[in-house]
Design an enzyme around this catalytic site. Sequence first.
Site, short mmCIF file in Angstrom:
data_model
loop_
_atom_site.label_atom_id
_atom_site.label_comp_id
_atom_site.label_asym_id
_atom_site.label_seq_id
_atom_site.Cartn_x
_atom_site.Cartn_y
_atom_site.Cartn_z
N SER A 64 0.82 -1.21 0.00
CA SER A 64 0.00 0.00 0.00
C SER A 64 0.86 1.26 0.00
O SER A 64 0.58 2.22 -0.72
CB SER A 64 -0.93 0.00 1.21
OG SER A 64 -1.81 -1.10 1.18
N ARG A 120 1.53 3.91 -3.33
CA ARG A 120 1.22 5.33 -3.13
C ARG A 120 2.47 6.19 -3.35
O ARG A 120 2.40 7.27 -3.94
CB ARG A 120 0.66 5.55 -1.71
CG ARG A 120 -0.80 5.14 -1.54
CD ARG A 120 -1.19 5.05 -0.08
NE ARG A 120 -2.62 4.85 0.11
CZ ARG A 120 -3.25 3.69 -0.05
NH1 ARG A 120 -2.56 2.63 -0.43
NH2 ARG A 120 -4.56 3.60 0.15
N ARG A 177 -14.15 -6.20 -10.59
CA ARG A 177 -13.97 -5.39 -9.38
C ARG A 177 -14.53 -3.99 -9.59
O ARG A 177 -14.45 -3.42 -10.68
CB ARG A 177 -12.49 -5.34 -9.00
CG ARG A 177 -11.91 -6.71 -8.69
CD ARG A 177 -10.45 -6.64 -8.30
NE ARG A 177 -10.25 -5.97 -7.01
CZ ARG A 177 -9.07 -5.85 -6.42
NH1 ARG A 177 -7.98 -6.33 -7.01
NH2 ARG A 177 -8.97 -5.24 -5.25
N SER A 203 -12.04 2.13 -0.19
CA SER A 203 -11.40 3.38 0.21
C SER A 203 -10.42 3.86 -0.86
O SER A 203 -10.02 5.03 -0.88
CB SER A 203 -10.65 3.20 1.53
OG SER A 203 -9.57 2.29 1.39
N GLN A 204 -10.03 2.97 -1.78
CA GLN A 204 -9.10 3.36 -2.84
C GLN A 204 -9.69 4.41 -3.76
O GLN A 204 -8.94 5.20 -4.36
CB GLN A 204 -8.66 2.13 -3.64
CG GLN A 204 -7.76 1.19 -2.86
CD GLN A 204 -7.42 -0.07 -3.62
OE1 GLN A 204 -7.83 -0.27 -4.76
NE2 GLN A 204 -6.65 -0.95 -2.99
N GLU A 231 -8.56 -6.57 5.11
CA GLU A 231 -7.58 -7.40 4.41
C GLU A 231 -6.98 -8.47 5.32
O GLU A 231 -6.37 -9.43 4.85
CB GLU A 231 -6.48 -6.53 3.83
CG GLU A 231 -5.64 -5.80 4.85
CD GLU A 231 -4.76 -4.73 4.22
OE1 GLU A 231 -3.62 -4.59 4.67
OE2 GLU A 231 -5.21 -4.05 3.29
N HIS A 283 -13.15 -7.79 -3.66
CA HIS A 283 -11.68 -7.79 -3.71
C HIS A 283 -11.18 -8.72 -4.82
O HIS A 283 -11.89 -8.92 -5.81
CB HIS A 283 -11.13 -8.18 -2.35
CG HIS A 283 -11.08 -7.02 -1.39
ND1 HIS A 283 -9.99 -6.77 -0.58
CD2 HIS A 283 -11.98 -6.04 -1.13
CE1 HIS A 283 -10.22 -5.68 0.14
NE2 HIS A 283 -11.42 -5.24 -0.16
#
Length: 428
Positions: free
Chosen positions: A28, A32, A128, A175-176, A317, A344
């Site tokens: 993650s 980013r 997705r 949330s992505q 997750e 997911h």
Amino acid sequence: MTDAHDTWTAPVAEGPLDADIRVPGSKSITNRAYVLAALASAPTRVRTPLDSRDARLMLGAIYALGAHSQESISGYLVHPLGPGRVHPNDTVRVELGNAGTVARFTPALAALGTGPALFDGDEALRRRPIGPLLKALRGLGARIDDDRRDAVPFTVHGEGGLRGGKVDLDASASSQFLSALLLAGPSFQQGVTVRLVGGAVPSEPHVAMTVEMLRRFGATVDREGAEFHVAPTRLSCPEYVVEPDLSTAAPFVAAAVATGGTVRIAGWPQQTTQPGDWLRSLLPVLGATAELDAGGLTVTGSGTIPGVELDLHDVGELTPVIAALLCFAEGPSVISGVAHLRGHETDRLTALATELSSLGADVRETEDGLRITPAPLHGGKFHTYDDHRLVMAAAVLGLKVEGVEVENPGTVGKTYPGFAEAWTSMLG
């Protein structure tokens, strides 16, 4: 990467563990950092990043969009997006694999560039959710063709910049979606103001991670209730060091609990926004202890696991590994708050209920989670549905169950290519 027809026999622990582990960098954070580096005004050296399929897909995506990188011993030097293409009418292809972060974080970068960019990925990725993000990007001025499918594949037509401004966003599925808009917001002409609508956003720690990293790169981020504002600014961060991946550490933490042994995980940060850090507060509930010092985290299990009720909405997750661990509990357990896991890498709730039950456990889906009733377990094939977290769940189950045959173990390369070797080494 192994062939999809290959299997790996998860090794059984002969007794309580006593092991030292070092896990790779956070996926993650790595992805980013690559996006922010591509949007920065000068090169960024990203140190100790994750090297996995998802991370390489992100590097490939930003390269396709104009941000090249140079590999070094300690990581990558990532250069900002270039001024534009030599042939702006030529369509570039952005390969997404089954990487949600790549699919959701990079379309805004294409909108900032020039010319068309076609985004496509694995068949699983096409199922997705991404529609709410595409809608929001259109509301901010992007031109996107997706044949009204609100899904991959789609084409973003870059016109040299993006207006930005105010937009409503339903991020209840991921949330992505929110992180994608916030990460790119400093590069929009008007910045971005995102007002959340719809249901609650899952995995709030990932939102906090995005905000913290934006600030490290020099962005101004404000939040008032359900509204986020990112001001337009030039980003800069000459060097960024990636933390170890605490979600990838979850199966090793679970191994200490399951066997009643001790596992020391090197480099566990003293302070972090990673969702995996929640494991430290879970361990006492499971009868285990956790000691954090400058060297890392030491986890010691008691050998007894009580049945528990857990709301994992913010740390979804971790569900596959925790569900597998709770199959060894002394009583029934309930996991709730994770309905979003159906969108997911696979429908994780159905997959877990199916596979854990196939090896003897009584695991049933609920509206937003799982009900787990322990029962005698036996070996058999554990299907992984191209989902890295299911490989890790199967490994945990195999600690105390002989003959767990893990299908397509290579799919764990999405986040930890060396997982099987590290797991076997832990068991001596």
